[in-house]
Design an enzyme around this catalytic site. Structure first.
Site, PDB file in Angstrom:
ATOM      1  N   TYR A   1     -39.534  84.735  -5.847  1.00  0.00           N
ATOM      2  CA  TYR A   1     -38.888  85.725  -4.989  1.00  0.00           C
ATOM      3  C   TYR A   1     -37.683  86.382  -5.669  1.00  0.00           C
ATOM      4  O   TYR A   1     -36.575  86.430  -5.118  1.00  0.00           O
ATOM      5  CB  TYR A   1     -38.489  85.094  -3.649  1.00  0.00           C
ATOM      6  CG  TYR A   1     -39.691  84.668  -2.825  1.00  0.00           C
ATOM      7  CD1 TYR A   1     -40.689  85.576  -2.498  1.00  0.00           C
ATOM      8  CD2 TYR A   1     -39.835  83.353  -2.379  1.00  0.00           C
ATOM      9  CE1 TYR A   1     -41.792  85.185  -1.747  1.00  0.00           C
ATOM     10  CE2 TYR A   1     -40.939  82.969  -1.631  1.00  0.00           C
ATOM     11  CZ  TYR A   1     -41.904  83.886  -1.318  1.00  0.00           C
ATOM     12  OH  TYR A   1     -42.997  83.512  -0.573  1.00  0.00           O
TER      13      TYR A   1
ATOM     14  N   CYS B   1     -43.015  90.129   4.078  1.00  0.00           N
ATOM     15  CA  CYS B   1     -43.157  89.265   2.914  1.00  0.00           C
ATOM     16  C   CYS B   1     -42.780  90.056   1.657  1.00  0.00           C
ATOM     17  O   CYS B   1     -43.109  91.240   1.546  1.00  0.00           O
ATOM     18  CB  CYS B   1     -44.602  88.784   2.818  1.00  0.00           C
ATOM     19  SG  CYS B   1     -44.903  87.773   1.367  1.00  0.00           S
TER      20      CYS B   1
ATOM     21  N   ARG C   1     -47.402  83.635   6.851  1.00  0.00           N
ATOM     22  CA  ARG C   1     -47.140  83.322   5.456  1.00  0.00           C
ATOM     23  C   ARG C   1     -46.558  81.910   5.416  1.00  0.00           C
ATOM     24  O   ARG C   1     -45.365  81.705   5.593  1.00  0.00           O
ATOM     25  CB  ARG C   1     -46.174  84.352   4.853  1.00  0.00           C
ATOM     26  CG  ARG C   1     -46.206  84.468   3.323  1.00  0.00           C
ATOM     27  CD  ARG C   1     -45.612  83.287   2.647  1.00  0.00           C
ATOM     28  NE  ARG C   1     -45.715  83.364   1.181  1.00  0.00           N
ATOM     29  CZ  ARG C   1     -46.388  82.481   0.447  1.00  0.00           C
ATOM     30  NH1 ARG C   1     -47.063  81.496   1.007  1.00  0.00           N
ATOM     31  NH2 ARG C   1     -46.373  82.581  -0.879  1.00  0.00           N
TER      32      ARG C   1
ATOM     33  N   HIS D   1     -55.767  73.852  -7.352  1.00  0.00           N
ATOM     34  CA  HIS D   1     -56.141  73.002  -8.475  1.00  0.00           C
ATOM     35  C   HIS D   1     -57.642  72.756  -8.518  1.00  0.00           C
ATOM     36  O   HIS D   1     -58.194  72.448  -9.559  1.00  0.00           O
ATOM     37  CB  HIS D   1     -55.420  71.647  -8.373  1.00  0.00           C
ATOM     38  CG  HIS D   1     -53.964  71.702  -8.738  1.00  0.00           C
ATOM     39  ND1 HIS D   1     -52.980  71.984  -7.821  1.00  0.00           N
ATOM     40  CD2 HIS D   1     -53.310  71.514  -9.931  1.00  0.00           C
ATOM     41  CE1 HIS D   1     -51.792  71.948  -8.419  1.00  0.00           C
ATOM     42  NE2 HIS D   1     -51.964  71.673  -9.699  1.00  0.00           N
TER      43      HIS D   1
ATOM     44  N   HIS E   1     -46.953  71.621 -17.874  1.00  0.00           N
ATOM     45  CA  HIS E   1     -47.504  71.763 -16.528  1.00  0.00           C
ATOM     46  C   HIS E   1     -46.859  72.963 -15.825  1.00  0.00           C
ATOM     47  O   HIS E   1     -45.639  73.070 -15.788  1.00  0.00           O
ATOM     48  CB  HIS E   1     -47.227  70.488 -15.720  1.00  0.00           C
ATOM     49  CG  HIS E   1     -47.682  70.583 -14.289  1.00  0.00           C
ATOM     50  ND1 HIS E   1     -46.823  70.450 -13.229  1.00  0.00           N
ATOM     51  CD2 HIS E   1     -48.898  70.825 -13.748  1.00  0.00           C
ATOM     52  CE1 HIS E   1     -47.496  70.578 -12.091  1.00  0.00           C
ATOM     53  NE2 HIS E   1     -48.761  70.816 -12.374  1.00  0.00           N
TER      54      HIS E   1
END
Lengths: 576, 576
Positions: free
Chosen positions: B416, B278, B231, B156, B132
């Site tokens: 990140y 971001c 964000r 999903h 997964h």
């Protein structure tokens, strides 16, 4: 271009010399023409102005003692000269008047005229003062002899400089006064410089500037002091450790004076491993794009050492630093004991917060790699400002001054700054750019060397180098390419001498030392040549720029583009 | 490639469905085939393993709520499908057994099998757990229904995900239990998200991620809150300011709990202007090189605001921070009040020295541009970590924890971070790279926009943009080129709303706000097109890399190459 004009001035020498004995007004006229590369239809005053600006900064390196500043000028020069023998010395011309030293000495300011002597000639350089590359400093020689200055800044001793001077000749010094001068004059100010390791590659002898062969650099995580790159701006001063005094000024408690012994015993000794790099490291790559001014450093004006000494912070606190000072103070200035003939010392400053912060790790170092500082590295005391350009790591430290202002020194104000590739010596405004402090991310390939070959039969190539970033930013990755940057692999980093017992990770913002790196990769079967490229990344994820051209700057500093070397793959076995 | 395999699984749907009702061992076999894009001659276990790694990180963005993660998969998908109508819902197959919720609920671990329900179907996903994309988190749905999870992570809800799920179907949920589920299920967790400004360009609705049109960005030195880029990683939590509590843990004095009122009144209010960016800003440029995973941000995932609040330093000191803590503590962790259905909150950490330093200026902000924080920006309290990537500026702050370790959150550990262009999802080791904190130098052109035209008759072009660097490093210069980087000019910088009364220079290392810049230049007479390029320099003289390719990374973060826009020169007058 300034340096082309040097060449032009030479080609006009014959023409101009016919009219050169007419006193100061004629000299002024000559001077104006000398700087003009165009026809007399143009406005000479405009030329005077713009070229003056160009000159002021263009040859500021003379005062800075950067011996290679005029290399570009010489290059053009040689291409144009036909017969240089006649200008090797300035000939005496019998029809010029004889002056006494007393008469010469009466011309010491612009109002009275500025006269100097040189090898028995007398020169009225009044009109030259405003366009002297080193600025007003030339006035310190007014009424006296140029020789001691030129002994210090050996770059003056070049033919085209002598030619320029010859334009200003107005007479001869009396024989009696010439004798007196010779008896006073004087030893080479560099005569007491220390002996250096013969393996060093010398960029300038006086002052001494040299770098180790790159392939030695990555062999030692800690660079041996003898081959640590040397970057002196002036003669190495002789300092007696017994009488040495460090003065700390600008704080509320008055001046604190410390002997070497006091510095060593009254403050705890701290040890840091820190890499120092000259702002001009890798300047030679910028020179290939377009000529810049400065020593033609290769990739080895960077080295790594372990430094021991008192913390600057501790000394400032002992000298009276406190919250009241923090209200107005912004900079900490340093003065070296190395000085020019005028008594002007080397100087620089750093931001106060770097100096006072516990995490700044700024040292007043008296040890390098476990021993007393060598003479070339600042004996008995130097500043080590980790993460900051070499130029602020003042050697032979004499004075510390807490101030609201940056150091007023040439090296802080009009040198060691970065500019756009569009900025030239005619347009540069040094006030518009900040003094370099923290340096950007850097890396280079130390082996293999450019232009060498690897054997096809060895099947693989090992590439080694260094990587470092300023401001305590840790190098976290080095990418290496064998195909000019099309594909990449990640190098192995080494952060201590012994890879089996790596040092613990540095605290955030305190990664002062470089990383050496290495990658071994199979030789690509279809290539005859490798273009090996490296680029490093620091923990602020700053990257090196791809190419040199767009970061080119007139002073050739901050050269940190991807490093590239070309290596042939030799199909036959090479004898080693 | 992982995403190609999605497509492959679809084409095999018919063939695989014939053998899919054989219980868990058959499912295992199906699953193994499902991930194999090659013939059955290959070792399926090997495929299982390597793809497992790829999966684990490859779709980690699902858990991170990055809605565009599967965009690439969809692209391939569409190219291959012939008739999609039959897979839009999972058909019930009458020959499958009926299970009660109780039976489903007894399969909650790998030993007993892992079953889930979805829209009335029962699925044995035991074999899928190890592959997964979101890792073990899937076990939180074990024995229960997928619907609430998929409501949270809307990505999903795509056909190929439904197709994959269909492979694992083992039965139907009893009609009675289906009814119960429907009554429990449940509102859209995003239903209480605030209304947003219609001008925003939405990259993902759930969670909400959007950026303003670039041309608006450079019109305001302070970005209006309504168009400040959004964000969010999760639904916006509803926080009652009256009952809000901030918990500070990990310090010697026990837990300090503060109400909003206490935070506002017990600590002095500090105000800073700081730019947030971001990590994925300008990701779309990396996507043009090669598909990366993440929201397809343009150049406007960056904005600048004035923040007001208590200093984190002051709160930590009040909570018991002292020299004893400094001995062992290294990080300050933050937890948001935004959470997924499992109760897992958004989390991140910053280095302790940034948090505790007087010069770090880290705020627990309750004001943005002079008003209460808007819901999208963390009402009632968020962390503002100036100079640091947006992801560490945790919104809807619930908990602060001083620790020896970084945050264990997904976003700190497995997202990140930056990697070499050579690193792919099969080879990536997230432990090998540091969490992004300070961001590198950045700039972009906000006008003119790429692909637009300027009139020849206007004779000149005005180029505008922003520039910013992380770590408090001040932008000192922006170079602009109209010819793709061959020649450059220096832009005018603007560091306040009103250029007539510029702000004083920021203190060293505390330049938290961007600079807007502008240059007006004559149109080159011989060009039909301009390639406008900008690159910025900060006061550590870090430069932007020339090109995107060599900084490409699989997650598409840290995209800071020179920004380039192409603009045509229209010879005729354009109607506006």
């Amino acid at each position: 271009m300034l340096l082309v004009r040097y060449g032009h001035s030479l080609t006009r020498f014959g023409r101009l010399s016919a009219q050169r004995h007419g006193g100061s007004s004629a000299v002024a006229s000559c001077a104006a023409r000398l700087w003009s590369s165009n026809s007399s239809n143009q406005d000479q005053r405009w030329h005077h102005h713009t070229h003056g600006n160009s000159w002021k900064y263009g040859l500021a390196g003379l005062i800075a003692g950067t011996g290679a500043v005029l290399a570009g000028g010489l290059h053009y020069h040689k291409a144009e000269r036909a017969d240089t023998s006649r200008v090797r010395t300035i000939e005496k011309t019998s029809d010029l008047p004889i002056f006494s030293q007393e008469e010469v000495s009466s011309h010491r300011c612009l109002e009275d005229g500025v006269w100097v002597t040189y090898k028995g000639g007398v020169y009225d350089i009044t009109e030259f003062v405003s366009i002297h590359p080193g600025g007003d400093k030339i006035l310190l020689a007014a009424g006296g002899d140029l020789e001691p200055f030129w002994a210090l800044y050996a770059v003056h001793k070049q033919e085209h400089v002598l030619e320029m001077l010859s334009e200003y000749k107005v007479g001869e010094l009396s024989a009696q006064d010439q004798k007196k001068q010779q008896s006073v004059q004087s030893s080479d100010p560099y005569s007491s410089d220390p002996t250096r390791h013969p393996v060093l590659r010398v960029n300038s002898l006086k002052p001494f500037n040299a770098e180790p062969p790159p392939e030695l650099l990555a062999d030692n995580y800690i660079t041996p002091s003898a081959i640590f790159f040397k970057r002196n701006h002036l003669p190495v001063p002789q300092v007696d450790p017994a009488s040495y005094q460090l003065h700390v000024e600008g704080l509320t408690g008055g001046v604190l004076t410390l002997s070497l012994e006091e510095l060593k015993t009254k403050f705890p000794k701290h040890t840091i491993t820190a890499t120092l790099q000259c702002a001009g490291n890798r300047r030679s790559e910028m020179n290939k794009i377009k000529q810049v001014k400065g020593l033609n450093w290769g990739i080895a004006a960077i080295s790594n050492a372990t430094w021991g000494g008192a913390r600057l912070r501790d000394v400032l606190l002992a000298a009276g630093y406190g919250p009241d000072v923090a209200q107005w103070a912004r900079h900490v200035q340093f003065e070296g004991l190395d000085k020019d003939v005028t008594g002007t010392t080397y100087g620089a400053s750093i931001p106060l917060n770097k100096a006072i912060s516990e995490e700044g790790d700024v040292l007043l170092a008296y040890e390098m790699n476990g021993k007393d500082l060598p003479a070339d590295h600042g004996y008995p005391v130097r500043v080590v400002v980790p993460g900051t350009v070499g130029a602020r790591n003042v050697k032979w430290l004499g004075k510390i001054r807490v101030s609201g202002e940056e150091s007023s020194s040439h090296w802080q104000q009009n040198d060691y700054k970065g500019f756009s590739p569009a900025t030239d010596w005619d347009t540069v405004d040094f006030k518009s750019a900040p003094a370099i402090q923290e340096l950007p991310i850097q890396s280079a390939i130390t082996t293999p060397a450019d232009g060498t070959a690897v054997c096809r039969s060895s099947e693989e190539v090992t590439v080694k180098g260094y990587a470092w970033s300023g401001g305590g930013r840790e190098v976290v990755r080095v990418d290496v390419s064998l195909d000019g940057g099309k594909t990449w692999q990640v190098a192995t980093l080494k952060s201590s001498e012994d890879t089996d017992t790596p040092e613990p990770s540095p605290l955030p913002g305190r990664a002062w030392a470089w990383k050496l790196w290495e990658v071994t990769a199979p030789l690509p079967p279809d290539s005859q040549e490798l273009e090996i490229v490296c680029k490093a990344v620091d923990n602020s994820y700053n990257m090196q720029p791809d190419t040199v051209g767009p970061i080119w700057n007139l002073r050739g500093v901050l050269s940190n583009a991807w490093h590239r070397v070309k290596v042939k793959i030799a199909e036959d076995v090479i004898e080693e």
